[in-house]
Design an enzyme around this catalytic site. Structure first.
Site, mmCIF file in Angstrom:
data_model
loop_
_atom_site.group_PDB
_atom_site.id
_atom_site.type_symbol
_atom_site.label_atom_id
_atom_site.label_comp_id
_atom_site.label_asym_id
_atom_site.label_seq_id
_atom_site.Cartn_x
_atom_site.Cartn_y
_atom_site.Cartn_z
ATOM 1 N N LYS A 1 0.843 -1.182 0.000
ATOM 2 C CA LYS A 1 0.000 0.000 0.000
ATOM 3 C C LYS A 1 0.888 1.244 0.000
ATOM 4 O O LYS A 1 1.832 1.343 0.778
ATOM 5 C CB LYS A 1 -0.905 -0.013 1.232
ATOM 6 C CG LYS A 1 -2.116 0.893 1.139
ATOM 7 C CD LYS A 1 -3.084 0.602 2.256
ATOM 8 C CE LYS A 1 -4.354 1.440 2.113
ATOM 9 N NZ LYS A 1 -5.348 1.123 3.148
ATOM 10 N N GLU B 1 -18.592 -6.643 10.551
ATOM 11 C CA GLU B 1 -19.528 -5.983 11.452
ATOM 12 C C GLU B 1 -20.524 -6.952 12.074
ATOM 13 O O GLU B 1 -20.908 -6.807 13.242
ATOM 14 C CB GLU B 1 -20.283 -4.872 10.706
ATOM 15 C CG GLU B 1 -19.429 -3.688 10.315
ATOM 16 C CD GLU B 1 -18.665 -3.914 9.019
ATOM 17 O OE1 GLU B 1 -17.864 -3.033 8.641
ATOM 18 O OE2 GLU B 1 -18.872 -4.973 8.376
ATOM 19 N N ARG C 1 -24.716 -3.354 7.955
ATOM 20 C CA ARG C 1 -24.331 -4.733 7.651
ATOM 21 C C ARG C 1 -24.552 -5.664 8.839
ATOM 22 O O ARG C 1 -24.552 -6.883 8.674
ATOM 23 C CB ARG C 1 -22.866 -4.758 7.220
ATOM 24 C CG ARG C 1 -22.566 -3.864 6.041
ATOM 25 C CD ARG C 1 -21.084 -3.519 5.933
ATOM 26 N NE ARG C 1 -20.268 -4.667 5.643
ATOM 27 C CZ ARG C 1 -19.953 -5.059 4.419
ATOM 28 N NH1 ARG C 1 -20.382 -4.377 3.378
ATOM 29 N NH2 ARG C 1 -19.196 -6.119 4.214
#
Length: 879
Positions: A481, A566, A594
């Site tokens: 990243k 979640e 979610r």
């Protein structure tokens, strides 16, 4: 086994000795040539197989016992494939040399004391050439040779790749110094984008060579940096997929071959290559380019995203639809190692194997599961989840595909009855060599991991996958990243989301230091954690965004980052509550959607004291509709046995966090917005607190009780504005403006504090004393306002028709990306909107103001004047 020899133990059984050298780190860094390795491996297999058959000479052992070095008398026996023989097991902690037993028939027979670690035949010999022995011998030598070859090559390549990548990183940065103001990045070709200027659509890339693709990637990285530096946005993830984006658009025929980007915060390079380069200056602006994939924006954005773990399901649906329509195209899903921690990704992979529909999943593994990764927690500072640890241990092997093709060709030479057996064995041997057993078990043809920044490896493998027309494939690529930009690569969050910055130096444009609602929550939670050891915090891969990272610095063993999961986070919190802990489950409002079923079924239905903390409630600005927390009051307000709170300022937030902590008999929900708090001076001016210093701890509030912030002036016409959350400041401003402008209007302002339970007594008092009642909230329809109207209706307060009631909510539409100020104005939730609605309900003209009547006369655009009854002259410029 290192240096294990297979020797004779009885005269009637013959064995050959095979020395397997231990796999050690090779000394040379240079990449060896292994061009002839597959041929040598195949030849070795055939020779060893013939040798095994010859040495058998008609005799063979039906099974072998490999005894561990700590073996002793058996503690149990397990029947083998042949019912006449048994395989024994030994305890793991036993003396090194003891009598070794095996069982023949039903009675144990003792061998003489042997040296453990050797292999002994488990049965008397039989006659005849055994095809199974030949097959297994050939397969074992093949696996050993392939593992040795690939392991040696892999390790040399890994060292060489690390050195190459280091050289690349150095070439991309003028220096690795982090001294403020120094140049840390030099653009390619002195800032000229010669190749990128020729690319209008991906079709323009098809004639480029590999070397030109590398140059294009460098130019694309510079263009991405330039665009984000001027607007801010998601940078680190975009920089990490530059080479992958170029390779995908080079190999596949987009948009005919749809590419689905999971989450899609990494799509800036994709947008630049697909005809939107000239609009990148409008990135995340009102009416500009979206920060995520958006179907209405381009045909290349085949599936909109913003939340994670959806790409495989969407791509599978497209693949099945394609098959039903007999179309030849590919369907590609790109998913990160963070998104693949979500359960929906595994549901999709499980279904993909069942449907056996041709699709390609690319796992972009950058070891950045949470934001930021490295937050102290109960799992340490490593990326959240066992899957990330699993993928980080896999061999980095670009030759996996070659070996599988070689094995497939060899399998076709075997007798038909052995091919089916070999296919099953091959699956596990491939997992042993490449490490992809998990994905193989899910039904995918696994390839990787490979270096996602090496175009020489990436493009050929994707080209081979383009020719693949069979089962689902998972290509595992390793990326970094922020790759290619030193400030991003060295930052803890890898520049996941950044404000405007200077590209050459990496220096961010600093905004005035502000205290946010998230900071206030985190400080309050830390204080509670110091007082109560049962306080624990849970986050779903967003420790920085929710403030849980601060709690983790103080109490790492009480901090739980569960990854992008979640649903699991909510039910996990329910389990903690059952054991008597006080869980604070901290999730963005938009992501709680979610976990709604878990909230209802696992928490509310069982009245478990889970404290649900919803950050980013309301409008969120540039991230747009995928991230607005617009619906929580609506979808939670319909549940029974729940307490819902929303603070109007930072003091109320401290009080409500403390109140949540104190409630131990039912679930509590607390929502608060993104953004900065008021500060001491403005708190006193707006809310009349009269504080000399800010409090450091909150107090416990009475449940279901609001407060009247401003009393109405004693005038003829009365208006009551009831607010929940941070629209209270707007209501106070509007009330003061109305009373200043109209001497016959008095306006009271109430902070409801709680949506459930409502302060019915306070609402009833306001309704009876007012001509107009207005509710205001930064939430969608179906929330607080609807709850108030339902109470007024059921309580009979609307029966006479005297009271006029209106609700002010977010409009029943999606509000696109813009600044928060632009969005809240578009929603009609600013002070002038409240004033306008109140005047309309009172029947007062907007041109009437405290006895001054403004008369507009036609004057061809020139200034005209009119004198009111009290002699005040008002000048009006008419257009």
């Amino acid at each position: 086994f290192d240096n294990m020899s297979l020797g004779e133990s009885k005269p009637q059984a013959r064995f050959f000795t095979l020395e397997l050298p231990a796999l050690r780190e090779p000394a040379p860094v240079t990449k060896p040539s292994w061009r002839w390795a597959p041929h040598v491996t195949l030849a070795t297999t055939v020779v060893c197989g013939v040798l095994l058959a010859t040495l058998n000479n008609g005799e063979h052992a039906t099974s072998l016992h490999v005894l561990p070095a700590t073996s002793t008398k058996p503690v149990g026996a397990v029947r083998t494939a042949d019912p006449q023989y048994y395989r024994t097991s030994w305890p793991s902690t036993a003396p090194a040399s003891q009598d070794v037993y095996y069982q023949q028939g039903s009675e144990p027979a003792m061998l003489s004391t042997q040296r453990p670690g050797l292999a002994y035949p488990a049965a008397a010999p039989k006659t005849g050439v055994n095809v199974t022995t030949l097959f297994w011998g050939m397969l074992s030598v093949t696996a050993a040779a392939a593992a040795f070859w690939m392991g040696k090559q892999t390790r040399s390549e890994s060292i060489a790749m690390a050195a190459t990548n280091s050289e690349k990183d150095i070439s991309m940065a003028a220096t690795s110094s982090t001294v403020s103001g120094e140049t840390v990045y030099t653009p390619p070709s002195f800032g000229r984008t010669l190749l990128l200027d020729r690319i209008q659509t991906p079709k323009d890339m098809k004639s480029l060579s590999i070397e030109q693709l590398k140059q294009l990637a460098d130019e694309l990285r510079y263009e991405t940096l330039t665009a984000v530096s001027k607007k801010g946005g998601h940078l680190g993830s975009a920089l990490g997929v530059i080479e992958l984006t170029v390779a995908l658009h080079y190999v596949f025929n987009t948009p005919e071959d749809p590419i689905v980007w999971d989450v899609s915060h990494q799509v800036y390079p994709h947008k630049i290559l697909t005809g939107r380069r000239n609009r990148m200056h409008t990135l995340r602006d009102k009416n500009g380019i979206s920060g995520f994939a958006k179907r209405s924006e381009s045909e290349y954005d085949v599936f909109g995203a913003g939340h994670s773990s959806t790409s495989i399901s969407a791509a599978l649906g497209m693949a099945v639809g394609r098959d039903r329509l007999n179309k030849p195209n590919h369907c590609v899903a790109v998913i990160g190692d963070g998104a693949i921690t979500g359960g929906m990704a595994y549901e999709a992979m499980n279904c993909a194997a069942y449907l056996d529909s041709r699709m390609i999943v690319i796992l972009n593994d950058n070891e950045q599961v949470s934001l930021p990764t490295g937050t102290p927690s109960a799992g340490g500072t490593v990326p959240a989840g066992a899957l990330s640890n699993y993928t980080s241990r896999l061999l980095n092997n670009a030759q996996a595909y070659d070996v599988r093709e070689m094995a497939k060709s060899f399998n076709e030479l075997l007798p038909t009855e052995l091919q089916d057996i070999n296919k099953v064995v091959d699956k596990y041997m491939r997992g042993l060599i490449t490490g992809g057993t998990l994905f193989e078990e899910l039904g995918f043809f696994y390839i990787g991991p490979i270096d996602g920044h090496d175009m020489d490896v990436l493009v050929p493998i994707l080209q081979r996958l383009y020719q693949h027309r069979e089962k689902p494939v998972l290509l595992h690529v390793k990326t970094k990243k922020g790759y290619g930009y030193q400030p991003a690569m060295t930052a803890s969050d890898k520049y996941h989301a950044v404000p405007m910055f200077d590209v050459p130096t990496g220096k961010k444009v600093k905004s005035p230091r502000v205290v946010t609602y998230t900071c206030v929550f985190a400080d309050t939670l830390v204080g509670l954690g110091q007082d109560d050891r049962n306080v624990v915090a849970i986050t779903a891969a967003m420790p920085g965004g929710t403030g849980v990272d601060k709690f983790g610095e103080y109490f790492p063993s009480r901090t739980f980052d569960v990854g992008i999961a979640e649903q699991h986070a909510v039910t996990f919190a329910a389990g903690l509550a059952i054991e008597g802990l006080k869980p604070f489950c901290c999730i963005y409002s938009t992501f709680l959607q979610r976990g709604y079923d878990q909230m209802m079924h696992d928490v509310v239905l069982q009245k478990l004291p889970v404290r649900l903390i919803m950050d980013r409630a309301g409008l969120v600005g540039h991230d747009g509709p995928t991230h607005h927390g617009s619906y929580d009051l609506s979808f939670l307000g319909c549940l029974p046995n729940i307490i819902i709170m929303a603070p109007s300022n930072e003091i109320e937030l401290m009080d409500m966090v403390t109140t949540c902590w104190a409630i131990d008999d039912m679930p509590t929900c607390l929502r608060y917005p993104r953004g900065s708090v008021y500060g001491l001076k403005r708190l006193n001016e707006t809310f009349g607190y009269g504080l000399e210093t800010m409090p450091t701890r909150g107090k416990i509030l009475p449940i279901g009780k609001g407060w009247e912030v401003k009393k109405a002036a004693d005038r003829k016409k009365k208006v009551a504005v009831i607010s929940i959350g941070t629209r209270l400041c707007t209501a106070i401003e509007a009330a003061r403006n109305l009373e200043a402008a109209h001497d016959n209007v008095g306006v009271s302002v109430v902070d409801a504090r709680f949506m459930k339970p409502l302060d019915e007594e306070l609402i009833r008092t306001q309704a009876l004393a007012s001509d107009v009642l207005i509710t205001i909230e930064e939430n969608s329809v179906g929330g607080f306002g609807d709850a108030v109207v339902r109470f007024l209706h059921n309580d009979g307060l609307l029966d006479s028709g005297r009271l006029k009631v209106r609700t002010m909510t977010l409009p029943d539409c999606f509000i696109e990306a813009a600044t928060w100020s632009e969005q809240i104005a578009e929603a009609g939730l600013i002070a002038p909107d409240v004033e306008r609605l109140a005047r309309q309900l009172l029947g007062i003209s907007a041109t009437e103001s405290n006895g001054v009547h403004v008369e507009a006369k036609e004057s061809n655009g020139k200034e005209s004047s009119s004198v009111s009854a009290n002699g005040t002259e008002v000048h009006v410029n008419l257009k």
